[in-house]
Design an enzyme around this catalytic site. Sequence first.
Site, PDB file in Angstrom:
ATOM      1  N   TYR A 106      30.823  41.901  31.734  1.00 38.38           N
ATOM      2  CA  TYR A 106      31.855  42.389  30.343  1.00 38.38           C
ATOM      3  C   TYR A 106      31.725  42.922  28.752  1.00 38.38           C
ATOM      4  CZ  TYR A 106      34.875  39.199  33.290  1.00 38.38           C
ATOM      5  OH  TYR A 106      34.926  39.323  34.849  1.00 38.38           O
ATOM      6  N   HIS A 342      39.421  39.596  29.913  1.00 32.45           N
ATOM      7  CA  HIS A 342      38.765  38.880  31.581  1.00 32.45           C
ATOM      8  C   HIS A 342      37.591  38.197  31.476  1.00 32.45           C
ATOM      9  CE1 HIS A 342      37.989  38.671  35.321  1.00 32.45           C
ATOM     10  NE2 HIS A 342      38.464  39.339  35.685  1.00 32.45           N
ATOM     11  N   LYS A 418      52.140  34.338  54.457  1.00 32.60           N
ATOM     12  CA  LYS A 418      50.648  33.111  55.167  1.00 32.60           C
ATOM     13  C   LYS A 418      51.203  32.774  56.681  1.00 32.60           C
ATOM     14  CE  LYS A 418      50.344  30.939  51.702  1.00 32.60           C
ATOM     15  NZ  LYS A 418      50.085  29.778  50.163  1.00 32.60           N
ATOM     16  N   LYS A 422      48.864  32.922  59.901  1.00 36.84           N
ATOM     17  CA  LYS A 422      47.943  31.322  60.172  1.00 36.84           C
ATOM     18  C   LYS A 422      48.883  30.929  61.717  1.00 36.84           C
ATOM     19  CE  LYS A 422      49.677  28.964  56.956  1.00 36.84           C
ATOM     20  NZ  LYS A 422      50.040  28.345  55.732  1.00 36.84           N
ATOM     21  N   SER A 427      42.928  34.273  59.250  1.00 33.54           N
ATOM     22  CA  SER A 427      42.936  33.168  58.008  1.00 33.54           C
ATOM     23  C   SER A 427      43.683  34.604  57.076  1.00 33.54           C
ATOM     24  CB  SER A 427      42.056  33.384  56.753  1.00 33.54           C
ATOM     25  OG  SER A 427      41.701  33.896  55.796  1.00 33.54           O
ATOM     26  N   ASP A 429      43.863  35.924  53.950  1.00 36.07           N
ATOM     27  CA  ASP A 429      43.319  36.099  53.002  1.00 36.07           C
ATOM     28  C   ASP A 429      42.843  37.831  54.031  1.00 36.07           C
ATOM     29  OD1 ASP A 429      42.293  37.416  50.659  1.00 36.07           O
ATOM     30  OD2 ASP A 429      40.293  36.719  51.451  1.00 36.07           O
ATOM     31  N   THR A 464      32.358  34.563  39.900  1.00 42.65           N
ATOM     32  CA  THR A 464      32.330  35.258  40.966  1.00 42.65           C
ATOM     33  C   THR A 464      31.261  35.604  41.180  1.00 42.65           C
ATOM     34  OG1 THR A 464      32.993  37.676  39.723  1.00 42.65           O
ATOM     35  CG2 THR A 464      34.769  35.575  40.192  1.00 42.65           C
ATOM     36  N   SER A 553      41.736  41.428  44.776  1.00 37.21           N
ATOM     37  CA  SER A 553      41.461  40.308  44.711  1.00 37.21           C
ATOM     38  C   SER A 553      42.948  39.567  44.835  1.00 37.21           C
ATOM     39  CB  SER A 553      41.588  40.101  42.945  1.00 37.21           C
ATOM     40  OG  SER A 553      41.177  38.287  42.713  1.00 37.21           O
TER      41      SER A 553
END
Length: 625
Positions: A106, A342, A418, A422, A427, A429, A464, A553
Amino acid sequence: NINGETLKKHPSHLVRPVSATMIPGRYLAHQEGLPKLPVPPLRQTCERYLAVLEPLVSEQELEHTRKLMAEFLTPGGAGERLQKGLERRAHKMENWLSDWWLQTAYLDFRMPVVVHSSPGVVLPRLEFSDRQGQIRFAAKLIAGVLDFKTMIDNETLPVEYLGGNSLCMNQYYQVLCSCRVPGPRRDSVVNHARAKRPPTFITVVHNYQFFVLEVYSSDGSLLTVDQIYMQLEKIWNSSLQTNKEPIGILTSQHRNTWAKAYANLIKDKTNKESVQAIQKSIFTVCLDAPVPRVSDEMYRSRAALQMLHGGGSRWNSGNRWFDKTLQFIIGEDGTCGLSYEHAPAEGPPIVSMVDHVVEYTKKTEMVRTPLVPLPMPQKLRFNITPEIKKDIEKAKQNMNIMVHDLDVRVIVFSHFGKNVPKSHKMSPDAFIQVALQLAYFRMYQRCCSTYESASLRMFRLGRTDTIRSASIDSLNFSRTMDDPSKPVAEKVALLEKAVKAHRAYTDMAIRGEAIDRHLLGLRLQAIEDLVSMPKVFMDTSYAVAMHYNLSTSQVPAKTDCVMCFGPVVPDGYGVCYNPMEEHINFAVSAFNSCSETNAARLAQGLEDALLDMRDLVEQMPRAKL
């Protein structure tokens, strides 16, 4: 030490709480109980790095990198020395990575924060189209953020959990009363939250004019929604003219340019005091002018642009202070959301605050308060010299170039959420990430280096690491998916394998065992030790691995919102998504100046991939899954 088993029981590896149990956590005691971020074993990282390169580079390049890696790993060689240095650093510091990450990711970054770094959040459209509605909603929103602030101040924020492990709550203490400050070579962040006399005011900007709004009464209690409303009305009525210089647009410049203009701006005492008031304020509220209407279908995409850059110098780009950590944006036309700088925090703490604020605005009714005369909010004055005026003109031109270059598509994928992955024990994601790999492969006939952020908040001061979604397994699935000669069962098996591989990488990342921050640490250790840079970091494979054509993300929220950000490379995409139970909100960004990328095409490709993958798994008898 973190038990991997507990993670597996909770497939929700989300950076959000699995359950935010109400534990009034005395903040410091909680933080001290968190484990420290580990330094992964050197050989493990190097082997995993080679595996990551496999789908990305040619066999020849890979062979070359293997040789460099062997040299790096020779006993007593560079790798071992740097690893020992990192381990020493980890021993003496609370978190070996967090300062380095803040600087390199950053504060050292010199591109404008607008588009290139600061994300935006689009909230559901509001049902008003006049100043009355705008001010009423703004008053409720301000009260909601202050309600959240009270939980932060009293240290009664519910501690968040991830698969049975409590998370670091530090980022919540960084987002209020803070601001980025430009510097000639690197920026800094000021935080006034822990000052002896913490700030008691917010800043409000309307028609490019900034005001200080005190939000606490003399007895220390918060103003009511009604009182805030009356104060906002005063601000609105004393800033009707729009012919003012948009001083805030200076904050959208390249950081070195802004640092020069900043030094010049604050030579003047009045200007310096005004800038400091903005920096100290708890947060900023931007009351935006209406922008031209678009179709309902395009509404969210246009709102995303308002949150990211304000639409250009003719519209609301001057109605911002982009260095401010939190700016809530409320348009006269019902557009609503926020933009955040950020450096101090990731998306999840911000979204957690948004969830709280949105709930608060729904339940709060305006109550008439006994009329205590409140002082007129103070207008911040700026003395504009011809030189500053020139800086503003230059900033307007550059902002408009950025505005023309950014394309953002926000889509609501309404077919499922989802619930489908599921029901197939996958998953959500991982399912979405594999679909993105398939969509990209169909457009380009290859895969690319892909970044997905993973939370390290299981560790003290954790930020992260990177989940690398492009794997040999996702590539094998993408190659096979559209091959008519391959049987369905084989395609399903490859899909399951790709989803499991993504899930496994995710678990590894949140346990602090991924490769990217470790490699960064080794590189920075070499710079700190003033030794020559190991060849493995000067290699073309490393450059390819670090060139993220897909920067992605998942930012889940209870609110039906979506976060958005720009691509991180000129020929790349930014993809952010919020998977709800029965639909998914996506934001896809790309630059118009790159002829190879097209946000609308990738967004459409992503919808098609998700539907094709659903159709594929539905063809299999359930018993097998």
